[in-house]
Design a protein around this motif. Sequence first.
Motif, short mmCIF file in Angstrom:
data_model
loop_
_atom_site.label_atom_id
_atom_site.label_comp_id
_atom_site.label_asym_id
_atom_site.label_seq_id
_atom_site.Cartn_x
_atom_site.Cartn_y
_atom_site.Cartn_z
N UNK A 188 0.84 -1.20 0.00
CA UNK A 188 0.00 0.00 0.00
C UNK A 188 0.88 1.25 0.00
N UNK A 189 0.52 2.20 -0.85
CA UNK A 189 1.24 3.46 -0.95
C UNK A 189 0.29 4.63 -0.71
N UNK A 190 0.83 5.66 -0.09
CA UNK A 190 0.10 6.93 0.02
C UNK A 190 0.58 7.79 -1.15
N UNK A 191 -0.25 7.90 -2.17
CA UNK A 191 0.14 8.56 -3.41
C UNK A 191 -0.43 9.98 -3.48
N UNK A 192 0.42 11.01 -3.46
CA UNK A 192 -0.09 12.37 -3.69
C UNK A 192 -0.59 12.50 -5.13
N UNK A 193 -1.79 13.00 -5.30
CA UNK A 193 -2.38 13.05 -6.64
C UNK A 193 -1.68 14.06 -7.55
N UNK A 229 2.68 2.51 3.31
CA UNK A 229 1.83 2.34 4.49
C UNK A 229 1.99 0.92 5.01
N UNK A 230 2.43 0.79 6.25
CA UNK A 230 2.65 -0.53 6.81
C UNK A 230 3.90 -1.17 6.23
N UNK A 231 3.88 -2.50 6.20
CA UNK A 231 5.05 -3.26 5.74
C UNK A 231 4.94 -3.58 4.27
N UNK A 232 6.01 -3.36 3.52
CA UNK A 232 6.03 -3.69 2.10
C UNK A 232 5.77 -5.18 1.89
N UNK A 233 5.04 -5.48 0.84
CA UNK A 233 4.70 -6.86 0.43
C UNK A 233 3.67 -7.54 1.33
N UNK A 234 3.14 -6.84 2.33
CA UNK A 234 2.19 -7.45 3.28
C UNK A 234 0.82 -6.77 3.23
N UNK A 236 -2.03 -7.21 1.66
CA UNK A 236 -3.27 -7.98 1.68
C UNK A 236 -3.65 -8.40 3.11
N UNK A 237 -2.66 -8.72 3.89
CA UNK A 237 -2.93 -9.10 5.28
C UNK A 237 -3.43 -7.90 6.08
N UNK A 238 -3.02 -6.71 5.68
CA UNK A 238 -3.48 -5.50 6.34
C UNK A 238 -4.90 -5.14 5.92
N UNK A 239 -5.22 -5.37 4.66
CA UNK A 239 -6.52 -4.96 4.14
C UNK A 239 -7.67 -5.80 4.67
N UNK A 240 -7.45 -7.08 4.88
CA UNK A 240 -8.54 -7.98 5.23
C UNK A 240 -9.33 -7.51 6.47
N UNK A 241 -8.67 -7.10 7.57
CA UNK A 241 -9.45 -6.66 8.72
C UNK A 241 -10.28 -5.40 8.45
N UNK A 242 -9.79 -4.52 7.55
CA UNK A 242 -10.52 -3.28 7.28
C UNK A 242 -11.73 -3.52 6.38
#
Length: 387
Positions: A188-193, A229-234, A236-242
């Motif tokens: 996940x990345x925080x991308x400035x538009x 945002x969070x740990x690189x390559x991880x 999907x594991x972060x998204x599931x709870x949200x």
Amino acid sequence: MDFGLDEDQQTFAKMVHEWVDKEAPKSAAREWEKNEHEFPFELWDKLAAAGFHGIGIPEEYGGQGGDVLTQMILARELSRSLAGLTWVWGITSFAGGKSVGYYGSEEQKQKYLPRIAAGQDKWAIGFTEPGGGTDVLGAMRTKATKVDGGWRISGQKTWSSMSHVADYILLLARTDDNVAKRHQGLTLFILPTKSEGVQINEIPKLGMRALGSCDVYLDDVFVPDENVLGEANKAWYMLLPTLNNERIMLSSFCVGILDGVLEDALRYMHEREAFGGPIGRFQSLQHHVANIAMWRDQAELMVFKAAWMQSLGRDCKRESTMAKIVASELAGQGADLGLQILGGMGYSAETDMQRYWRDVRLFRIGPITNEMARNTIAEDLGLPRSF
């Protein structure tokens, strides 16, 4: 078992209900929605002035606090009038407030959360890709390559609502191709538009026209390491709870839409006269409005259960998914019956029933189709995976 709100929750619900009637009534929602390609900045600013962007953000970061039940109450009360335009609040709350609040570093929380709570920054979500839809993993073509000091990202996202006015996009990209399973190697990345190489084009659509949903094109866009945002390559594991929170929020929108549908149907049945009296005396229409009321209460119970479970930290994957399916389908049926009750006036843009009907149709499709949601429920019940 107590299915009622506590005193503080009742007070909050009453406050939001009165605020909506004064600051964001249905007449204003119709006007905002008529301006198809004009984002309702006035609505955004009203939400900011009321402090609603800070709901769910801890007080130490400038927010109002509040658990998922508080957010659900807000979502429901806003949707009674705004219908799908409630996403003007909801997208930033989810993409920025929830995601940074859950997984951001302390530096990221200090940087982003106070600005979100104050209504200074808008966020969008960049997950879906062309040809993908619900199959986010299978369609993932957006690639981020590690370079000195950050990442270079190329690819395309679609149905990224509010990205044309957003300050940041919560962007999902593949950062590792050498993985055993597709859900691995995502970041996940925080991308400035405003980053160089970002192009955003709005998509014409059936409902929620003023909100704006967009295609986002990424051509070798640089994002610094500090914006991971969070740990690189991880990711999907972060998204599931949200995802549970997102489904509860959407289900609350549906309950609020049913509130609005029932409110408008009853008013019209009292006011409209035909064949010598008010149409509310007709048994067939009474059955219609009784069905809408029953559907509203059914959806409400399922949404409250899922929200209550999440507020206690319990696993509510199945319950939130069930609530999403039931609430979206019953809200669609309710809005359709509302159109039938109002007759020609229901089809007219001078009333809100057609707006409820158009907006709620999307909720059976996204953020996950009800068909795919049923698959996940069946799998959770022990049946073999069907996809």
